[in-house]
Each structure stands twice: as C-alpha cells, then as structure tokens.
Design an enzyme around this catalytic site. Sequence first.
Site, PDB file in Angstrom:
ATOM      1  CE1 TYR A 146      -3.725 -15.456 -71.566  1.00  0.00           C
ATOM      2  CE2 TYR A 146      -4.584 -14.769 -69.439  1.00  0.00           C
ATOM      3  CZ  TYR A 146      -3.895 -14.471 -70.595  1.00  0.00           C
ATOM      4  OH  TYR A 146      -3.385 -13.208 -70.789  1.00  0.00           O
ATOM      5  N   GLY A 147      -2.176 -19.456 -70.138  1.00  0.00           N
ATOM      6  CA  GLY A 147      -1.075 -19.693 -71.064  1.00  0.00           C
ATOM      7  C   GLY A 147       0.045 -20.465 -70.391  1.00  0.00           C
ATOM      8  CB  SER A 148       3.726 -20.004 -70.394  1.00  0.00           C
ATOM      9  OG  SER A 148       3.799 -18.703 -69.836  1.00  0.00           O
ATOM     10  CD  GLU A 154       2.121 -13.395 -67.367  1.00  0.00           C
ATOM     11  OE1 GLU A 154       1.661 -13.019 -68.465  1.00  0.00           O
ATOM     12  OE2 GLU A 154       2.574 -14.537 -67.177  1.00  0.00           O
ATOM     13  CG  PHE A 188      -7.901 -17.708 -64.961  1.00  0.00           C
ATOM     14  CD1 PHE A 188      -8.608 -18.851 -64.623  1.00  0.00           C
ATOM     15  CD2 PHE A 188      -7.752 -17.394 -66.307  1.00  0.00           C
ATOM     16  CE1 PHE A 188      -9.154 -19.678 -65.604  1.00  0.00           C
ATOM     17  CE2 PHE A 188      -8.301 -18.198 -67.294  1.00  0.00           C
ATOM     18  CZ  PHE A 188      -9.007 -19.345 -66.939  1.00  0.00           C
TER      19      PHE A 188
END
Length: 230
Positions: A51-53, A126, A49
Amino acid sequence: MLTKDALSNGLYLKSFSALADLVWSEERILESLANTLARRPEGGDIWLFAYGSLIWNPLLDFVRREAAILTDWHRSFCLRMVAGRGSVEKPGRMLAVEPGGHTQGIAFQLGGPTLEHDLQCVWRREMVFGSYIPVWANITLANGAPVQALVFVADPTYALYERDSTITRIAHQVAVACGPHGSNAEYLYLLRNALHDNGLSDGYVAALALEVERCSRGCPAVAASPSDCL
C-alpha cells in the site's frame, strides 16, 4: 532509492545506527518473521499486500502481481518518523494502515527459490523499528478472487504512534520533514503518482498531497528536495 543489496548486506539496518535505542536487531526481525509464518493460514500461496513504497519499489522476485483491495483497513500517516525521511528535530509521518474502510493497493504472490530471501528482505525493510504488526488479512484480487495476504498494519502501542493523522494536523509536518533518505513530501508525491499510474485511488492521499503542495507554495523554504536533506 532503497535497493535489495542494501537490505541483503545489512547496510540498510546500519544506516539507522544513530537510533540504536529504536532499531530492532537482525535477530529480533527474523524472529518476528518466523512467528508470523507460524501463524500462516494452511494451504495456498503467500501473498504480500503493498500500500506504500512496495508498490513502486517492491524489490521482490514475485510470481504474480495483481491490483487488490484490502477491506477493513485504511491508509494513515500515523507513525512519527525521526529517521529516513524525517529527523528528531523535524519529524515526519510514516505511512501505515489502521482499522476501518478499505485500501486499494497491489498484491504480490511470492514463491520459488528466492522466497525465504525475499521475506527476510521485506522484514528488514518494514520491521526495522518494529512500528508495524504483520498480520494475515483478507484481500480481494482484481479478478474477484479472495485470498489472505501479509499486511503490515500500524501498532497503536508503538512509542511513535500518533493518534491524530488528519490532514490539517500533519500537512505542514510532512511538508517540512526530511532526512538522509529524502523528504517526506517526496514520498507522499511518489505514492500519489504510483496510485495514479496503477489505476488506484485514495482520497486521503490525494487531499494530503494537495495540502502539502499548498503549504510548500506558501513557504518555499519548506519545499525541500532530497539533496537539501543530506
């Protein structure tokens, strides 16, 4: 912009060598990946999933890409950023998700011959500072199908975790922060644009972007471009 080559050949990790006390080693990053896969729910595909870059620069050879909703988590710029798009002198805020609410994002189905390499690149990207906890969480795809996906959520025990991520608290900080990878504000605007381009919304992101723009108009010196941060 970050590239897959930089994640594969070690240049990304080396770019944070000045923060050796914060950066995770390659061995620790891959150990985190192995431990997370060991907790993988039985059966089914591996979904990630974003949600950012990862939304606008996934750097993945994915099998499928779908809009999705992550329940019980919301976006929060709750991680103090002292590298990348921030510095020790002018720290920025890094995006994560925290408990409560929901998050609209993009889900990537991973698989095929590049699966192992893709996962290693995701973990180097990450978990470079160990600021997240990788978890398996419930998401709902745009077609209504429920699946479990990998999500990198905020670690509240992380040394640079910030409890207050309200707009009034962080807007000026985001407006002035920059580092070798560009400005903190640029990241925020890229996120806002990526959400819009994918038909997604987030009131927190939209409101923060407006406030950062207001701060920048009020003080032009804080509207740093990426070139100003090098």
